[in-house]
Write a protein that holds these residues in place. Structure first.
Motif, PDB file in Angstrom:
ATOM      1  N   SER A  63      88.379   3.226  47.227  1.00 12.38           N
ATOM      2  CA  SER A  63      89.695   3.659  47.703  1.00 12.38           C
ATOM      3  C   SER A  63      89.605   4.499  48.977  1.00 12.38           C
ATOM      4  O   SER A  63      88.804   5.433  49.063  1.00 12.38           O
ATOM      5  N   GLY A  64      90.444   4.143  49.968  1.00 12.13           N
ATOM      6  CA  GLY A  64      90.502   4.892  51.216  1.00 12.13           C
ATOM      7  C   GLY A  64      89.433   4.512  52.221  1.00 12.13           C
ATOM      8  O   GLY A  64      89.403   5.057  53.327  1.00 12.13           O
ATOM      9  N   PHE A  65      88.556   3.569  51.871  1.00 11.87           N
ATOM     10  CA  PHE A  65      87.502   3.162  52.815  1.00 11.87           C
ATOM     11  C   PHE A  65      88.159   2.514  54.035  1.00 11.87           C
ATOM     12  O   PHE A  65      88.886   1.541  53.915  1.00 11.87           O
ATOM     13  N   ASN A  66      87.887   3.067  55.196  1.00 13.32           N
ATOM     14  CA  ASN A  66      88.522   2.570  56.412  1.00 13.32           C
ATOM     15  C   ASN A  66      87.633   2.852  57.610  1.00 13.32           C
ATOM     16  O   ASN A  66      87.606   3.966  58.127  1.00 13.32           O
ATOM     17  N   VAL A  67      86.866   1.855  58.012  1.00 12.74           N
ATOM     18  CA  VAL A  67      86.017   1.989  59.194  1.00 12.74           C
ATOM     19  C   VAL A  67      86.336   0.848  60.151  1.00 12.74           C
ATOM     20  O   VAL A  67      86.145  -0.320  59.826  1.00 12.74           O
ATOM     21  N   THR A  68      86.850   1.200  61.301  1.00  9.16           N
ATOM     22  CA  THR A  68      87.104   0.221  62.354  1.00  9.16           C
ATOM     23  C   THR A  68      86.560   0.799  63.657  1.00  9.16           C
ATOM     24  O   THR A  68      86.283   1.996  63.745  1.00  9.16           O
ATOM     25  N   SER A  69      86.402  -0.048  64.625  1.00 11.42           N
ATOM     26  CA  SER A  69      86.138   0.462  65.977  1.00 11.42           C
ATOM     27  C   SER A  69      87.476   0.591  66.679  1.00 11.42           C
ATOM     28  O   SER A  69      88.354  -0.256  66.497  1.00 11.42           O
ATOM     29  N   TRP A  70      87.638   1.642  67.439  1.00  5.51           N
ATOM     30  CA  TRP A  70      88.860   1.768  68.227  1.00  5.51           C
ATOM     31  C   TRP A  70      88.511   2.210  69.642  1.00  5.51           C
ATOM     32  O   TRP A  70      87.459   2.790  69.884  1.00  5.51           O
ATOM     33  N   TYR A  71      89.406   1.882  70.539  1.00  3.66           N
ATOM     34  CA  TYR A  71      89.234   2.186  71.953  1.00  3.66           C
ATOM     35  C   TYR A  71      90.516   2.837  72.461  1.00  3.66           C
ATOM     36  O   TYR A  71      91.620   2.444  72.066  1.00  3.66           O
ATOM     37  N   GLY A  72      90.357   3.830  73.310  1.00  2.00           N
ATOM     38  CA  GLY A  72      91.533   4.512  73.826  1.00  2.00           C
ATOM     39  C   GLY A  72      91.253   5.183  75.159  1.00  2.00           C
ATOM     40  O   GLY A  72      90.097   5.326  75.575  1.00  2.00           O
ATOM     41  N   LEU A  73      92.329   5.592  75.826  1.00  2.00           N
ATOM     42  CA  LEU A  73      92.202   6.235  77.131  1.00  2.00           C
ATOM     43  C   LEU A  73      92.283   7.753  77.002  1.00  2.00           C
ATOM     44  O   LEU A  73      93.114   8.282  76.253  1.00  2.00           O
ATOM     45  N   LEU A  74      91.419   8.427  77.760  1.00  2.00           N
ATOM     46  CA  LEU A  74      91.419   9.876  77.820  1.00  2.00           C
ATOM     47  C   LEU A  74      91.254  10.314  79.262  1.00  2.00           C
ATOM     48  O   LEU A  74      90.697   9.580  80.089  1.00  2.00           O
ATOM     49  N   VAL A  75      91.725  11.526  79.562  1.00  2.00           N
ATOM     50  CA  VAL A  75      91.614  12.101  80.898  1.00  2.00           C
ATOM     51  C   VAL A  75      91.078  13.528  80.774  1.00  2.00           C
ATOM     52  O   VAL A  75      91.026  14.076  79.674  1.00  2.00           O
ATOM     53  N   PRO A  76      90.659  14.142  81.880  1.00  2.00           N
ATOM     54  CA  PRO A  76      90.222  15.541  81.818  1.00  2.00           C
ATOM     55  C   PRO A  76      91.312  16.440  81.230  1.00  2.00           C
ATOM     56  O   PRO A  76      92.499  16.190  81.404  1.00  2.00           O
ATOM     57  N   LYS A  77      90.903  17.485  80.544  1.00  2.00           N
ATOM     58  CA  LYS A  77      91.796  18.307  79.723  1.00  2.00           C
ATOM     59  C   LYS A  77      93.013  18.842  80.467  1.00  2.00           C
ATOM     60  O   LYS A  77      94.124  18.834  79.933  1.00  2.00           O
ATOM     61  N   ASN A  78      92.844  19.344  81.690  1.00  2.00           N
ATOM     62  CA  ASN A  78      93.944  20.005  82.390  1.00  2.00           C
ATOM     63  C   ASN A  78      94.801  19.064  83.233  1.00  2.00           C
ATOM     64  O   ASN A  78      95.560  19.513  84.093  1.00  2.00           O
ATOM     65  N   THR A  79      94.701  17.784  82.974  1.00  2.00           N
ATOM     66  CA  THR A  79      95.563  16.820  83.668  1.00  2.00           C
ATOM     67  C   THR A  79      97.026  17.121  83.337  1.00  2.00           C
ATOM     68  O   THR A  79      97.365  17.294  82.159  1.00  2.00           O
ATOM     69  N   PRO A  80      97.913  17.212  84.331  1.00  2.00           N
ATOM     70  CA  PRO A  80      99.326  17.528  84.076  1.00  2.00           C
ATOM     71  C   PRO A  80      99.977  16.567  83.090  1.00  2.00           C
ATOM     72  O   PRO A  80      99.712  15.365  83.104  1.00  2.00           O
ATOM     73  N   GLU A  81     100.822  17.108  82.221  1.00  2.00           N
ATOM     74  CA  GLU A  81     101.490  16.305  81.190  1.00  2.00           C
ATOM     75  C   GLU A  81     102.306  15.162  81.800  1.00  2.00           C
ATOM     76  O   GLU A  81     102.424  14.090  81.214  1.00  2.00           O
ATOM     77  N   MET A  82     102.869  15.411  82.984  1.00  2.00           N
ATOM     78  CA  MET A  82     103.678  14.378  83.632  1.00  2.00           C
ATOM     79  C   MET A  82     102.836  13.141  83.938  1.00  2.00           C
ATOM     80  O   MET A  82     103.292  12.004  83.768  1.00  2.00           O
ATOM     81  N   ILE A  83     101.597  13.367  84.347  1.00  2.00           N
ATOM     82  CA  ILE A  83     100.695  12.261  84.653  1.00  2.00           C
ATOM     83  C   ILE A  83     100.270  11.559  83.367  1.00  2.00           C
ATOM     84  O   ILE A  83     100.227  10.330  83.299  1.00  2.00           O
ATOM     85  N   VAL A  84      99.966  12.339  82.341  1.00  2.00           N
ATOM     86  CA  VAL A  84      99.581  11.760  81.045  1.00  2.00           C
ATOM     87  C   VAL A  84     100.699  10.864  80.516  1.00  2.00           C
ATOM     88  O   VAL A  84     100.460   9.753  80.035  1.00  2.00           O
ATOM     89  N   THR A  85     101.932  11.338  80.626  1.00  2.00           N
ATOM     90  CA  THR A  85     103.087  10.563  80.156  1.00  2.00           C
ATOM     91  C   THR A  85     103.251   9.267  80.941  1.00  2.00           C
ATOM     92  O   THR A  85     103.539   8.208  80.371  1.00  2.00           O
ATOM     93  N   LYS A  86     103.055   9.329  82.270  1.00  2.00           N
ATOM     94  CA  LYS A  86     103.158   8.128  83.095  1.00  2.00           C
ATOM     95  C   LYS A  86     102.100   7.103  82.698  1.00  2.00           C
ATOM     96  O   LYS A  86     102.375   5.907  82.588  1.00  2.00           O
ATOM     97  N   LEU A  87     100.884   7.574  82.483  1.00  2.12           N
ATOM     98  CA  LEU A  87      99.810   6.680  82.069  1.00  2.12           C
ATOM     99  C   LEU A  87     100.094   6.069  80.700  1.00  2.12           C
ATOM    100  O   LEU A  87      99.909   4.872  80.486  1.00  2.12           O
ATOM    101  N   GLU A  88     100.549   6.902  79.790  1.00  3.05           N
ATOM    102  CA  GLU A  88     100.859   6.436  78.436  1.00  3.05           C
ATOM    103  C   GLU A  88     101.916   5.330  78.464  1.00  3.05           C
ATOM    104  O   GLU A  88     101.741   4.263  77.850  1.00  3.05           O
ATOM    105  N   LYS A  89     103.007   5.555  79.182  1.00  2.00           N
ATOM    106  CA  LYS A  89     104.082   4.565  79.248  1.00  2.00           C
ATOM    107  C   LYS A  89     103.616   3.271  79.903  1.00  2.00           C
ATOM    108  O   LYS A  89     103.959   2.171  79.452  1.00  2.00           O
ATOM    109  N   ALA A  90     102.831   3.395  80.975  1.00  2.00           N
ATOM    110  CA  ALA A  90     102.344   2.204  81.683  1.00  2.00           C
ATOM    111  C   ALA A  90     101.417   1.386  80.785  1.00  2.00           C
ATOM    112  O   ALA A  90     101.526   0.156  80.710  1.00  2.00           O
TER     113      ALA A  90
END
Length: 335
Positions: free
Chosen positions: A256-283
């Motif tokens: 029960s609860g066994f869940n192993v997958t590979s996942w891929y995602g985008l990340l940026v440097p920590k202090n990247t402005p939220e406005m830029i993060v939001t633009k990237l996310e939406k795009a």
């Protein structure tokens, strides 16, 4: 005269403060202005894998569509090595302006920090999630000569012959190695690990009978399942795979609860402005939600799986906790 001295003394203090506040305000305004017009130059997408692999294919499907949407080229920069740490470090230490983006994957972001003792970056402190992109399901498969046809039968066989069954992996510390160790831990079995140099050789080891079982990707095991040379016992995800809907999950097979997958995602440097993060996310969401991209992903054995930055952050934290608990038993380390 005394009043004039006091006046001059006050302004000797006030003027520097005025310039500091003016500079800070100007700098913040410049950042805001840059974020408003982002992007104004090419974006560098850093990958932790060499060209030609599944992650590279994902990036090359996505990049031209992001270019068209954002109006700036997305340059793919392959930086393999050190189990993904070279690419991760490059982004963690980059200028937080949105022009250096990491395509991260789960073992590099959640397991590497537990086994590498001298990392020069911190995932939580130095990186900011943008969005999950895709996930890949895996299958527990056995050589066709193995008598077990279900998870229950395989566990019983392993307990009957402790240490006699072998499993292959693409190498120490990878997702499929961890999946197998989690299976052993949860099932209370003793199965010997035989690491190979890559997923292809690991699957070949099962085909030739050098090992009895492995955890493999859809693309690596599907051709051999169709020929009957290997048999799929279970999927490692919480839900069944659309390509093998008759194969149960480990979750529904007693673990029960066994869940192993590979996942891929985008990340940026920590202090990247939220406005830029939001633009990237939406795009990224707009690109990945197209039927054309979903179809291309499916051919790579990937499911388009999107998230908010907060949701992606929680996934990283939750998986780190899971592997930390497992590694208390395994005690895997790396230099």
């Amino acid at each position: 005269m005394k009043q004039a001295q006091i006046f001059n003394h006050k302004y000797r203090i006030v003027w520097p403060l005025f310039f500091i506040f003016s500079f800070s305000f100007s700098f913040a305004a410049d950042l805001s202005n840059e974020a408003n017009h982002y992007p104004t130059k090419p974006i560098r997408l850093i990958l932790p894998f060499p060209a030609g692999g599944g992650t590279d294919n994902l990036a090359r499907i996505m990049a031209p569509k992001l270019h068209k949407l954002l109006g700036q080229p997305v340059i793919i920069d392959n930086r393999p090595g050190a189990s993904g740490n070279i690419a991760t470090e490059a982004v963690a230490k980059a200028n937080p302006d949105g022009y250096t983006v990491l395509m991260g994957y789960n073992s590099a972001l959640t397991f590497n920090p537990l086994i590498f003792q001298s990392l020069s970056f911190d995932i939580q402190k130095d990186l900011k999630p943008v969005s999950l992109l895709a996930t890949a399901k895996y299958f527990l498969v056995v050589n066709s000569s193995v008598p077990a046809k279900s998870v229950k039968e395989l566990i019983a066989l392993a307990k009957e012959k402790p240490g006699e069954l072998n499993y292959s992996s693409a190498g120490n510390g990878g997702t499929l190695h961890l999946a197998a160790e989690l299976f052993k831990f949860r099932s209370g079995t003793e199965i010997t690990h035989i690491p190979y140099k890559g997923g292809g050789p690991a699957t070949l080891g099962v085909l030739t009978g050098e090992v009895q079982m492995t955890f493999g990707s859809v693309t690596s095991v599907m051709p051999h399942i169709k020929t009957g040379k290997i048999r799929a016992i279970a999927a490692t995800s919480l839900t069944r795979s659309s390509v093998l809907p008759d194969v149960p999950t480990l979750n529904e097979s007693g673990l029960s609860g066994f869940n192993v997958t590979s996942w891929y995602g985008l990340l940026v440097p920590k202090n990247t402005p939220e406005m830029i993060v939001t633009k990237l996310e939406k795009a990224v969401h707009e690109v990945m939600e197209s039927s054309e991209v979903k179809e291309s992903m499916a051919k790579q054995g990937l499911d388009v799986t999107l998230s908010t930055p907060a949701e992606f952050d929680e996934i990283i934290k939750a998986e780190t906790i899971m592997w930390r608990e497992l590694n208390k038993k395994l005690k895997i380390t790396a230099n």
